[in-house]
Design a protein around this motif. Structure first.
Motif, PDB file in Angstrom:
ATOM      1  N   VAL A 847       6.561 -10.458  -3.987  1.00 38.91           N
ATOM      2  CA  VAL A 847       5.458 -11.111  -3.261  1.00 38.91           C
ATOM      3  C   VAL A 847       4.568 -11.833  -4.236  1.00 38.91           C
ATOM      4  N   TYR A 848       4.302 -11.262  -5.421  1.00 38.47           N
ATOM      5  CA  TYR A 848       3.473 -11.909  -6.439  1.00 38.47           C
ATOM      6  C   TYR A 848       4.151 -13.154  -6.967  1.00 38.47           C
ATOM      7  N   GLN A 849       5.459 -13.064  -7.249  1.00 43.17           N
ATOM      8  CA  GLN A 849       6.177 -14.247  -7.750  1.00 43.17           C
ATOM      9  C   GLN A 849       6.194 -15.351  -6.702  1.00 43.17           C
ATOM     10  N   LYS A 850       6.295 -14.924  -5.459  1.00 38.93           N
ATOM     11  CA  LYS A 850       6.342 -15.962  -4.393  1.00 38.93           C
ATOM     12  C   LYS A 850       5.028 -16.707  -4.378  1.00 38.93           C
ATOM     13  N   LYS A 851       3.958 -15.902  -4.532  1.00 33.29           N
ATOM     14  CA  LYS A 851       2.676 -16.584  -4.561  1.00 33.29           C
ATOM     15  C   LYS A 851       2.563 -17.478  -5.768  1.00 33.29           C
ATOM     16  N   GLN A 852       3.107 -17.121  -6.866  1.00 33.05           N
ATOM     17  CA  GLN A 852       3.007 -17.924  -8.065  1.00 33.05           C
ATOM     18  C   GLN A 852       3.929 -19.142  -8.003  1.00 33.05           C
ATOM     19  N   LEU A 853       5.113 -18.926  -7.514  1.00 29.37           N
ATOM     20  CA  LEU A 853       6.083 -20.012  -7.518  1.00 29.37           C
ATOM     21  C   LEU A 853       5.954 -20.891  -6.278  1.00 29.37           C
ATOM     22  N   GLY A 854       5.468 -20.148  -5.276  1.00 24.12           N
ATOM     23  CA  GLY A 854       5.321 -20.936  -4.069  1.00 24.12           C
ATOM     24  C   GLY A 854       6.629 -21.427  -3.557  1.00 24.12           C
ATOM     25  N   LYS A 860      13.987 -18.582   1.801  1.00 16.66           N
ATOM     26  CA  LYS A 860      15.236 -17.997   2.280  1.00 16.66           C
ATOM     27  C   LYS A 860      15.665 -16.898   1.355  1.00 16.66           C
ATOM     28  N   TYR A 861      15.543 -17.124   0.119  1.00 19.96           N
ATOM     29  CA  TYR A 861      15.952 -16.103  -0.828  1.00 19.96           C
ATOM     30  C   TYR A 861      14.918 -14.980  -0.885  1.00 19.96           C
ATOM     31  N   PHE A 862      13.669 -15.388  -0.732  1.00 19.09           N
ATOM     32  CA  PHE A 862      12.605 -14.372  -0.778  1.00 19.09           C
ATOM     33  C   PHE A 862      12.715 -13.402   0.359  1.00 19.09           C
ATOM     34  N   ASP A 863      12.882 -13.937   1.531  1.00 18.00           N
ATOM     35  CA  ASP A 863      12.961 -13.061   2.716  1.00 18.00           C
ATOM     36  C   ASP A 863      14.177 -12.144   2.647  1.00 18.00           C
ATOM     37  N   LYS A 864      15.253 -12.652   2.142  1.00 17.66           N
ATOM     38  CA  LYS A 864      16.489 -11.857   2.052  1.00 17.66           C
ATOM     39  C   LYS A 864      16.287 -10.634   1.138  1.00 17.66           C
ATOM     40  N   ILE A 865      15.646 -10.936   0.015  1.00 12.35           N
ATOM     41  CA  ILE A 865      15.442  -9.814  -0.945  1.00 12.35           C
ATOM     42  C   ILE A 865      14.441  -8.804  -0.360  1.00 12.35           C
ATOM     43  N   VAL A 866      13.346  -9.369   0.277  1.00 10.35           N
ATOM     44  CA  VAL A 866      12.355  -8.443   0.868  1.00 10.35           C
ATOM     45  C   VAL A 866      12.992  -7.599   1.945  1.00 10.35           C
ATOM     46  N   HIS A 867      13.859  -8.196   2.696  1.00 11.58           N
ATOM     47  CA  HIS A 867      14.539  -7.454   3.744  1.00 11.58           C
ATOM     48  C   HIS A 867      15.404  -6.351   3.156  1.00 11.58           C
ATOM     49  N   ILE A 868      16.101  -6.655   2.086  1.00  8.51           N
ATOM     50  CA  ILE A 868      16.934  -5.608   1.443  1.00  8.51           C
ATOM     51  C   ILE A 868      16.062  -4.461   0.952  1.00  8.51           C
ATOM     52  N   VAL A 869      14.896  -4.872   0.390  1.00  8.53           N
ATOM     53  CA  VAL A 869      13.995  -3.816  -0.127  1.00  8.53           C
ATOM     54  C   VAL A 869      13.486  -2.953   1.024  1.00  8.53           C
ATOM     55  N   ASP A 870      13.077  -3.593   2.096  1.00  9.11           N
ATOM     56  CA  ASP A 870      12.525  -2.814   3.230  1.00  9.11           C
ATOM     57  C   ASP A 870      13.578  -1.896   3.839  1.00  9.11           C
ATOM     58  N   GLU A 871      14.785  -2.376   3.878  1.00  5.37           N
ATOM     59  CA  GLU A 871      15.851  -1.545   4.438  1.00  5.37           C
ATOM     60  C   GLU A 871      16.063  -0.275   3.592  1.00  5.37           C
TER      61      GLU A 871
END
Length: 962
Positions: A847-854, A860-871
């Protein structure tokens, strides 16, 4: 006679010389010694009617209360039906005591236990009615017993009783030459024909004018008739003449009532008014007894001579025993009194008596015969205490309070003015024949003068002591007994006036000081200290015990006075008695003992005197009297003596509530409850009543003889069961055993020790043994079963222990596994926590990198990884798996917690599980995806729902839940 005349002329001269009236006494006869018995002693009525003696020696008396029996020590009373008076009695040859009373007669017969049982004969009368018949005499003639009243007589032939009433009146029946004689009114003395019952006059000429009350044998052909008030007569066939005697006048006045002839042929007549009188066959009065000298009553109702020649009187008041059979036959009492007699001396027919009142001189006649009389007069010149009378060479020395007098048969002169002549002894001192006198103060010496007469010589210088006794030994030594201090040994100088040596013995054998007396036995001087005799040993120059005397005399070794009788015979005198003993060089034999208590008068204390008057006679001085002692004839061996007998045996229980009189012949064994036994013995010998003692021993119980007793009975209490032999002995005061007797008896064991009881005990013992054996078997079986049970229990316990060990091991294994599982669960939980932490960190980084990189970081890649983490973060599925594993490890923790507390939510249960795992609040917050505050709020909420007090730790509570 010439000597008597000279003496009286001398006395008259003294009277005229001194102008003093002589005190004189009437002639005093010697009379027999009498023992009197009162109603207080025999415990019956005053009046006694008749007397007799049985073959055992017992005396019987007909008394107003019944029949009295006396055995020398104790009296017994036996009553007849109606408690009637016993007027007459006869001791039959069959041992029965026949008695007669008012309209009653019969006999007493001893039972096996010694008790007398009465059998009435008057009840056997047939075809006869009694009419005021009083039985006054009983006779045994021709094997039949005759009972006589004044108008009738009754005959008992051993089986039947017949009565015969006569039309006349007769007095007492008398037996003479095996026939019956009596005085019949109108016929004088008559003889009865037993066959017909007829009475025939006996006297044809000179019949006595008064009734004949007694007929006695006089010689082979003549009989003595005693009448009531007519005197005495001699009957020869049918001829009668007056018997001239000295007592006729007295008998006519006194009214004769009963008469007997003694074994020494003396007639003793009992009167109604004046006692009893004794007459010999020459008509000489030997003595008379009445209330003035000896008897307690003058009316003689019955008279009897016993087997030892004593005469018994049945009196109107009491009973009297006249001692004809003893050694002290006669005693004289002076009227008026002459005082206490301290010494006596006899010269031919003259007698000299020294008393506390003065000197009496008199005549004594016929001491060797049955007739004895004494007449004395006071010598007026000698007044006051006379201590001694000593005769030397026909000179009589009188030791008086004031001076010493000498009487030579003609002249009475004072010879020594030293006061109080106690004693005078002869001896040879320094070769000179002298007399030595002990006085109140000085020793006096007497020598013979130129005329050959004893005269006072001098007193011993420098010796002032009261000397009561003294002796001079063969060496001329004077042994003098001081009244109080002891004994002097005095050696005089040749002039007999000065003392060469003197020694005072205050005691012997180291004992306390005591009064010592001195006497001479043979040629030996002996001393006595009140305990035993001593003598002086010439070799050791010491006083030593005289063992010959001490051992031979026994209790008389304590004699305080010794008087010579004759030859080797000496009197040894004590307070109560005197012993005559023969003393030789190697032996001491006691010949006879006189008991002072048997004398009617009292002796003079510590100054008793016994004077020899012949080789067989002595005079005994007393208070105002003289007794005449006769030495027993040692050659006479047929003396009548009744044996010691068992009189009664009584058995009692412990408290005397039950008593049983035991048979004297072949007694049956006594039951144990009657184990207290009293024995009564009898020794009916009446001449030595004061010199008889008893001692007892029970073989099987006693180890030694009892002490000497005067009582004829002995009691043993609570005897154990056993066979016993009771022994009794009669002993004199000298220790001589007179007679002995034994009696065997048995006390049975108590019931619990009897044969039957022992058999019962044996059976009980056998039963107990059998029971014990049976119980032992049962006990052993029980013990065996118990042991087997113990073994079974041990095996069970071993199995249980083994199973428990297995269970413990399994439990330990389970606990280990549980611990392991818990560890694994905790480890798994920690892994999840770590995993969640990592995933959360990765997610946050993304989430921090997303805010930094924007846009540089494609969504698409961000959500996929977050989803894997949440699972991969903890989900409900993980919790379900955790809950299942937790319940398996912790024994359904959640189910139990939910059952107890149904209001708990799933989050509450999850928090409870994490608390049980002892996780920190931080770890719990991570696992539950809540903040620390949320954890604290959950804790608080959980505490309330579980109702846990504030002080209780929540984590500990969870761990403790089972």
């Amino acid at each position: 006679m010439q000597t008597q005349y000279v003496r009286w002329r001398f006395l008259l001269f003294l009277i005229s010389l001194l102008s003093v009236t002589c005190f004189s006494l009437h002639a005093t006869d010697f009379v027999p010694i009498v023992s009197n018995f009162t109603k207080k002693e025999y415990k019956a009525a005053n009046q006694n009617w008749t007397v007799g003696q049985d073959k055992h020696g017992y005396m019987y008396f007909g008394n107003n209360d019944g029949l009295l029996r006396y055995d020398g020590t104790s009296w017994e009373l036996f009553r007849i039906p109606g408690n009637r008076v016993v007027r007459s009695l006869l001791i039959g040859q069959d041992g029965r005591i026949y008695v007669g009373s008012y309209e009653e007669f019969g006999y007493f017969e001893p039972k096996p236990d010694g008790q007398l049982c009465y059998h009435s004969l008057s009840q056997l009368l047939k075809n006869y009615t009694m009419q005021n018949d009083e039985i006054w005499s009983i006779l045994s003639i021709g094997g039949k017993i005759y009972f006589q009243s004044f108008t009738s007589f009754f005959v008992f032939d051993g089986k039947t009783v017949t009565g015969c009433r006569e039309p006349l009146t007769f007095l007492i029946f008398n037996k003479y030459r095996n026939a019956i004689y009596t005085h019949v009114d109108g016929k004088s003395l008559s003889r009865m024909d037993p066959a017909t019952g007829q009475f025939y006059p006996v006297i044809a000429h000179n019949a006595p004018p008064d009734p004949v009350i007694s007929i006695l044998p006089y010689d082979a052909h003549r009989a003595l008739l005693v009448t009531t008030t007519g005197g005495l007569f001699l009957l020869d066939g049918n001829q009668c003449q007056v018997f001239k005697n000295d007592a006729n006048d007295l008998l006519k006045k006194a009214q004769a009532n009963r008469a007997i002839m003694t074994k020494d042929s003396v007639f003793v007549i009992g009167t109604i008014l004046d006692g009893a009188i004794a007459i010999n066959k020459k008509g000489k009065v030997l003595w008379q007894l009445n209330t003035s000298n000896a008897l307690q009553n003058n009316t003689i109702l019955g008279i009897y001579c016993d087997k030892v020649n004593n005469v018994w009187l049945a009196l109107d008041k009491g009973v009297s025993l006249i001692h004809n059979g003893g050694n002290v036959h006669y005693v004289a009492a002076f009227q008026p009194s002459i005082g206490a007699i301290y010494d006596v001396n006899i010269d031919k027919s003259s007698i000299y008596i020294g008393t506390n009142q003065g000197l009496y001189i008199g005549t004594v006649s016929n001491l060797s015969s049955n007739t004895k009389s004494l007449s004395v007069q006071l010598v007026p010149q000698i007044r006051g205490q006379v201590w001694s009378l000593a005769r030397f060479d026909n000179q009589l020395f009188v030791g008086n309070n004031e001076s010493t007098y000498c009487f030579d048969g003609k002249n009475l002169t004072p010879v020594c003015d030293v006061k109080g002549g106690f004693c005078l002894k002869r001896g040879v001192i320094n070769g000179q024949d002298v007399l030595v006198q002990g006085t109140y103060t000085q020793l006096c010496i007497y020598k013979k003068n130129i005329r050959g007469r004893w005269a006072f010589s001098n007193v011993v210088d420098s010796f002032i002591n009261p000397i009561r006794y003294l002796e001079v030994d063969y060496q001329g030594t004077i042994w003098a007994s001081h009244l109080q201090l002891g004994l002097y040994r005095i050696v005089l100088a040749p002039d007999l006036q000065h003392i060469r040596s003197i020694h005072l013995y205050t005691h012997f054998d180291g004992k306390t000081p005591t009064n010592i007396t001195v006497f001479k036995i043979g040629n030996r001087v002996v001393f006595n200290n009140g305990v035993r005799f001593y003598t002086f040993d010439d070799l050791s120059k010491k006083i030593i015990p005289y063992d010959l005397l001490n051992n031979g005399l026994g209790i008389f070794a304590s004699a305080y006075r010794v008087l010579h009788f004759r030859d080797d015979y000496y009197w040894f005198i004590r307070d109560e008695d005197a012993a005559l003993a023969e003393v030789t060089n190697d032996k001491v034999t006691i010949v006879d003992v006189i008991q002072y208590a048997s004398l009617p008068g009292e002796t003079v204390d510590k100054s008793e005197t016994i004077l020899p008057v012949s080789d067989s006679q002595c005079l005994i001085g007393m208070e105002n009297g003289l007794a005449l002692y006769q030495l027993p004839n040692q050659n006479i061996t047929n003396e009548v003596r009744f044996p010691l007998a068992i009189k009664s045996v009584n058995a009692m229980n412990m408290d005397n509530s039950e008593q049983f009189r035991v048979s004297l012949i072949n007694p049956k064994p006594l039951p144990f409850r009657l184990n207290s036994v009293e024995f009564t013995v009898a020794f009916p010998n009446y001449n030595d009543l004061d010199n008889i003692y008893y001692r007892y021993k029970l073989d099987g119980f006693d180890t030694r003889w009892s002490d000497l007793k005067t009582t004829p009975y002995q009691e043993y209490t609570r005897l154990p069961y056993n066979h016993y032999v009771f022994n009794a002995e009669v002993v004199t005061s000298t220790g001589k055993v007179v007679d002995r007797i034994s009696y065997s008896f048995e006390i049975l064991p108590p019931f619990y020790l009897s044969i039957w009881a022992k058999l019962l005990y044996l059976m009980m013992f056998i039963g107990l043994v059998l029971v014990a054996i049976h119980r032992t078997k049962i006990f052993l079986l029980k013990k065996k079963a118990k042991i087997e049970q113990m073994h079974t229990e041990l095996r069970r316990k071993e199995v249980e222990e083994r199973e428990q060990r297995i269970m413990r091991l399994e439990k330990e294994k389970l606990e280990t596994e549980l611990t392991l599982k818990s560890k694994e669960l905790a480890s798994s939980t920690m892994s999840i926590i770590k995993k969640n932490d990592i995933l959360t960190t990765i997610k946050e980084e993304l989430v921090y990198q997303k805010k930094q990189l924007g846009t540089q970081y494609p969504k698409k890649y961000f959500d996929k990884i977050v989803h894997i983490v949440d699972e991969n973060l903890s989900t409900e599925d993980d919790w379900a798996i955790f809950q299942t594993n937790f319940d398996r490890i912790h024994d359904n923790f959640f189910r139990k917690l939910h059952e107890r507390y149904p209001e708990l939510t799933s989050n509450d249960l999850r928090l409870c599980a994490y608390l049980r795992l002892n996780l920190t609040s931080k770890d719990i917050a991570n696992l539950m995806n809540i903040s620390l505050k949320g954890v604290e709020a959950g804790r608080s909420r959980l505490r309330k729902r579980l109702h846990i007090p504030p002080e209780k730790n929540l984590t500990e509570f969870m761990i403790e839940i089972k």
